[in-house]
Design a protein around this motif. Structure first.
Motif, PDB file in Angstrom:
ATOM      1  N   UNK A 543      19.221  26.475  89.020  1.00 28.44           N
ATOM      2  CA  UNK A 543      19.654  26.845  87.591  1.00 28.44           C
ATOM      3  C   UNK A 543      21.120  25.398  87.552  1.00 28.44           C
ATOM      4  N   UNK A 544      21.376  24.957  88.963  1.00 26.10           N
ATOM      5  CA  UNK A 544      22.249  23.833  87.819  1.00 26.10           C
ATOM      6  C   UNK A 544      21.708  22.545  87.781  1.00 26.10           C
ATOM      7  N   UNK A 545      20.618  21.933  88.245  1.00 24.93           N
ATOM      8  CA  UNK A 545      19.888  21.337  87.398  1.00 24.93           C
ATOM      9  C   UNK A 545      19.760  21.591  85.921  1.00 24.93           C
ATOM     10  N   UNK A 546      19.331  22.634  85.945  1.00 25.54           N
ATOM     11  CA  UNK A 546      18.644  23.413  84.488  1.00 25.54           C
ATOM     12  C   UNK A 546      19.676  23.614  83.185  1.00 25.54           C
ATOM     13  N   UNK A 547      21.047  23.941  84.447  1.00 27.79           N
ATOM     14  CA  UNK A 547      22.076  23.859  82.897  1.00 27.79           C
ATOM     15  C   UNK A 547      22.488  22.266  82.286  1.00 27.79           C
ATOM     16  N   UNK A 548      22.186  20.962  83.544  1.00 24.27           N
ATOM     17  CA  UNK A 548      22.827  20.007  82.985  1.00 24.27           C
ATOM     18  C   UNK A 548      22.036  19.787  82.179  1.00 24.27           C
ATOM     19  N   UNK A 549      20.942  20.040  81.574  1.00 27.97           N
ATOM     20  CA  UNK A 549      19.962  19.919  80.402  1.00 27.97           C
ATOM     21  C   UNK A 549      20.095  20.137  79.126  1.00 27.97           C
ATOM     22  N   UNK A 550      19.641  18.996  78.453  1.00 27.92           N
ATOM     23  CA  UNK A 550      19.935  20.575  76.729  1.00 27.92           C
ATOM     24  C   UNK A 550      18.673  20.889  76.675  1.00 27.92           C
ATOM     25  N   UNK A 552      16.008  23.040  79.131  1.00 28.28           N
ATOM     26  CA  UNK A 552      15.647  22.965  80.410  1.00 28.28           C
ATOM     27  C   UNK A 552      14.352  22.668  81.166  1.00 28.28           C
ATOM     28  N   UNK A 553      13.595  22.912  80.249  1.00 27.07           N
ATOM     29  CA  UNK A 553      11.459  22.511  80.120  1.00 27.07           C
ATOM     30  C   UNK A 553      11.594  20.734  80.564  1.00 27.07           C
ATOM     31  N   UNK A 554      12.868  20.013  80.354  1.00 27.50           N
ATOM     32  CA  UNK A 554      13.114  18.946  80.171  1.00 27.50           C
ATOM     33  C   UNK A 554      13.574  18.573  82.380  1.00 27.50           C
ATOM     34  N   UNK A 555      13.136  19.680  82.684  1.00 25.14           N
ATOM     35  CA  UNK A 555      13.561  19.747  84.596  1.00 25.14           C
ATOM     36  C   UNK A 555      12.462  19.464  85.513  1.00 25.14           C
ATOM     37  N   UNK A 556      13.337  18.587  86.418  1.00 23.84           N
ATOM     38  CA  UNK A 556      11.703  17.861  87.394  1.00 23.84           C
ATOM     39  C   UNK A 556      12.141  17.656  88.586  1.00 23.84           C
ATOM     40  N   UNK A 557      10.904  17.706  89.099  1.00 24.82           N
ATOM     41  CA  UNK A 557      11.425  18.400  90.855  1.00 24.82           C
ATOM     42  C   UNK A 557      12.979  17.224  91.168  1.00 24.82           C
ATOM     43  N   UNK A 558      12.557  15.428  91.385  1.00 23.35           N
ATOM     44  CA  UNK A 558      14.431  15.530  91.489  1.00 23.35           C
ATOM     45  C   UNK A 558      15.077  15.765  91.027  1.00 23.35           C
ATOM     46  N   UNK A 559      15.602  16.337  89.588  1.00 19.26           N
ATOM     47  CA  UNK A 559      17.126  17.212  89.732  1.00 19.26           C
ATOM     48  C   UNK A 559      17.060  18.067  90.617  1.00 19.26           C
ATOM     49  N   UNK A 560      16.610  18.307  91.090  1.00 17.86           N
ATOM     50  CA  UNK A 560      16.544  19.804  92.053  1.00 17.86           C
ATOM     51  C   UNK A 560      17.565  19.008  93.071  1.00 17.86           C
ATOM     52  N   UNK A 561      16.459  17.763  93.664  1.00 16.85           N
ATOM     53  CA  UNK A 561      17.591  17.761  94.610  1.00 16.85           C
ATOM     54  C   UNK A 561      18.856  17.305  94.432  1.00 16.85           C
ATOM     55  N   UNK A 562      19.031  16.174  93.895  1.00 16.46           N
ATOM     56  CA  UNK A 562      20.431  16.442  92.757  1.00 16.46           C
ATOM     57  C   UNK A 562      21.252  16.963  92.406  1.00 16.46           C
ATOM     58  N   UNK A 563      20.624  18.330  92.566  1.00 13.04           N
ATOM     59  CA  UNK A 563      21.603  19.774  92.066  1.00 13.04           C
ATOM     60  C   UNK A 563      22.264  20.196  93.555  1.00 13.04           C
ATOM     61  N   UNK A 564      21.255  19.712  94.924  1.00 12.17           N
ATOM     62  CA  UNK A 564      21.863  20.224  95.938  1.00 12.17           C
ATOM     63  C   UNK A 564      23.216  20.300  96.351  1.00 12.17           C
TER      64      UNK A 564
END
Length: 564
Positions: A543-550, A552-564
């Motif tokens: 959820x946090x990672x998606x909020x950072x993207x203009x 959300x379809x641009x979300x990738x797995x590495x974004x999830x790690x960085x949002x922990x």
């Protein structure tokens, strides 16, 4: 929060009425009021600047108890001297704030009432809406004289109040002419596809374009599995009464329900705990009270890398090196002290320095793949590690079944299997394999289908029931991934997660989850705790990672790690 089946709900109804002595009509009154309050809340949202348009549907779950009526200090009328007269000390005027709506006269709601108790709840709601100043018309799906019991009492009360009523199929009706619709046609006691007038009313309500508020469950929805029959109401809001129903958390039912609000109607919550309800919504409260998880993830001021455990990860191949790297990084971000990534030796030059915090342990794989002879090396490595995770990017190879069996039986610490490790498991009868330490399996629906010997559609038909049965039968903790991931234990408990974001449907997101659960296990959590908390945190990070993207379809797995 407990999540119940239709049969469990009927049992709690009976116990409340027969054992506790609370009249059924009182429960129906409470249900009607709760529904009316949520209709009014919807009207407020539609009327404010949020632009809540007719037919708009939100997805989510709220848990609310019946709130106390708002109390305001009033002023009496003018006294003899023309000034305001103050009330005596302590005098208050109660204002029923939950049923108050500005410009209520602009609203006209239709209440579609079936002949059962669900219809009785809707009729009671109609009375409360009328008291709030909203124009209401009752629409009976069957002749009003077919109602019985408490529903008949509600029918008579509504008639005595002069509420307008029509009978579908006998009287003229334009559903699109109203401002909203209450669906009180079919409740948890219905089975199969709606028929006759019920089916026609459901189809007409959906076609009206008006927002629909469903009483307890949308009519046409299976309360246990989430299957949507044809037709099925597509609600903007579902007012779930007393306890959350399983079908509201499983797709496609979760989508048909829209925004779910759980309201108390006087059935004690303790009844669910006393009867051993198997399924809970995974909330911070459930994590803390039922699973005894410290959700704050506090760190000791005296802690060091050895304090927080050591993960062994057997993953990756030349073709799928990224899966292992994602899992390893996620384990570290989850807070473990050390991660050793065991990987084929040929892969080593390509990943050196990719994550300098990792320790790399090349094993004697050939051609970028694993082979049966690497099990001895992994067993040796596992002896000084707290948890072993196997599978992300592993691939298949000759002798992989015996390879996995030797690790299953030989590793003397918790074990997590994902991806190709699950596919290996699916190709054998592992019921004869011996194991003394916990095993966590983390399949997506396709992998679950192979494990269970059924189609993916069959898996999705009742994810909660399947997960509970599989975990009990095989003695494993099962994490059935997907929208509203299910975590089931061998003891017969299941937890349903609702954190997450649609953007997490991307390659590598499951590898991240495997690493996170491994990292939590290494820190000393029990297997069920780590599985549930890992899933919960994984969703929050998404959820946090998606909020950072203009987008959300641009979300990738590495974004999830960085949002922990």
């Amino acid at each position: 929060m407990d999540v119940v089946t239709a049969e469990e709900m009927r049992k709690f109804d009976r116990e409340t009425i027969e054992r506790l002595g609370i009249p059924a009509i009182a429960l129906m009154e409470n249900a009607g009021r709760a529904i009316a309050e949520e209709v009014i809340a919807l009207c407020r949202r539609r009327g404010d600047s949020s632009g809540y348009a007719a037919g708009t549907r939100e997805l989510g779950v709220d848990v609310e108890a019946n709130g106390e009526a708002g109390r305001v200090r009033g002023l009496a009328g003018g006294g003899a001297g023309g000034g305001p007269m103050m009330p005596p000390p302590g005098f208050t005027v109660s204002a029923d704030a939950a049923l108050a709506l500005a410009h209520a006269e602009a609203e006209h709601w239709l209440v579609l009432a079936g002949k059962g108790n669900n219809g009785g709840d809707g009729i009671a709601a109609a009375r409360y809406l009328r008291e709030a100043g909203i124009a209401v018309t009752l629409v009976y799906a069957a002749a009003p004289d077919s109602l019985a019991g408490e529903a008949a009492l509600q029918r008579d009360a509504a008639a005595a109040m002069g509420l307008p009523a029509v009978v579908y199929g006998r009287d003229g009706l334009d559903l699109a002419a109203c401002s909203g619709i209450v669906d009180a046609l079919l409740g948890t006691g219905s089975a199969g596809a709606p028929r006759g007038a019920y089916a026609e009313l459901i189809a007409a309500a959906n076609a009206s374009g008006r927002p629909i508020v469903s009483a307890d469950i949308p009519s046409g929805l299976d309360a246990d599995t989430g299957e949507t029959h044809e037709p099925c109401i597509h609600a903007a809001v579902t007012v779930c009464l007393a306890f959350l129903k399983r079908g509201l958390l499983q797709y496609p039912g979760a989508e048909a329900a829209g925004h779910v609000v759980v309201r108390s109607i006087g059935i004690p919550a303790a009844l669910a705990r006393e009867s051993g309800v198997q399924v809970s919504l995974l909330t911070p409260e459930v994590l803390q009270t039922r699973l005894q998880v410290d959700v704050s993830r506090r760190r000791s001021p005296e802690g060091h890398k050895g304090t927080y455990g050591h993960v062994l990860l057997a993953a990756g191949s030349l073709r799928m090196s990224g899966a292992g790297l994602l899992s390893a990084r996620a384990a570290l971000r989850a807070g473990c002290g050390l991660v050793t990534w065991a990987l084929p030796e040929v892969l080593l030059p390509y990943v050196i320095g990719a994550a300098p915090e990792l320790m790399l342990a090349p094993v004697a794989g050939e051609g970028g793949a694993w082979n049966a002879g690497t099990s001895a090396e992994l067993l040796n490595l596992s002896g000084s590690r707290d948890v072993t995770a196997i599978g992300p990017g592993l691939g298949r190879f000759e002798g992989d079944t015996e390879w996995l069996r030797s690790l299953w039986e030989g590793i003397q610490s918790p074990l997590i299997l994902d991806a190709d490790a699950l596919n290996i498991l699916a190709d054998t009868d592992y019921s004869t394999w011996t194991r003394r330490h916990p095993v966590i399996l983390t399949p997506h629906p396709g992998e679950m289908a192979r494990l269970a010997g059924m189609s993916t559609a069959e898996v999705q038909r009742d994810r909660i029931g399947l997960a509970l049965d599989y975990a009990r039968k095989h003695g494993v903790i099962l994490v059935l991934k997907g929208a509203h991931t299910v975590i089931a234990t061998p003891e017969g408990q299941a937890y349903i997660n609702i954190t997450g974001h649609p953007g997490m449907g991307t390659g590598g997101a499951g590898d991240v989850l495997t690493g996170m659960i491994s990292g939590l296990l290494a820190q000393g959590m029990e297997a069920a705790q780590a599985a549930a908390f890992g899933v919960y945190l994984h969703g929050l990070a998404g959820e946090r990672a998606a909020r950072k993207r203009n987008d959300p379809a641009a979300l990738i797995a590495g974004d999830i790690i960085e949002a922990l």
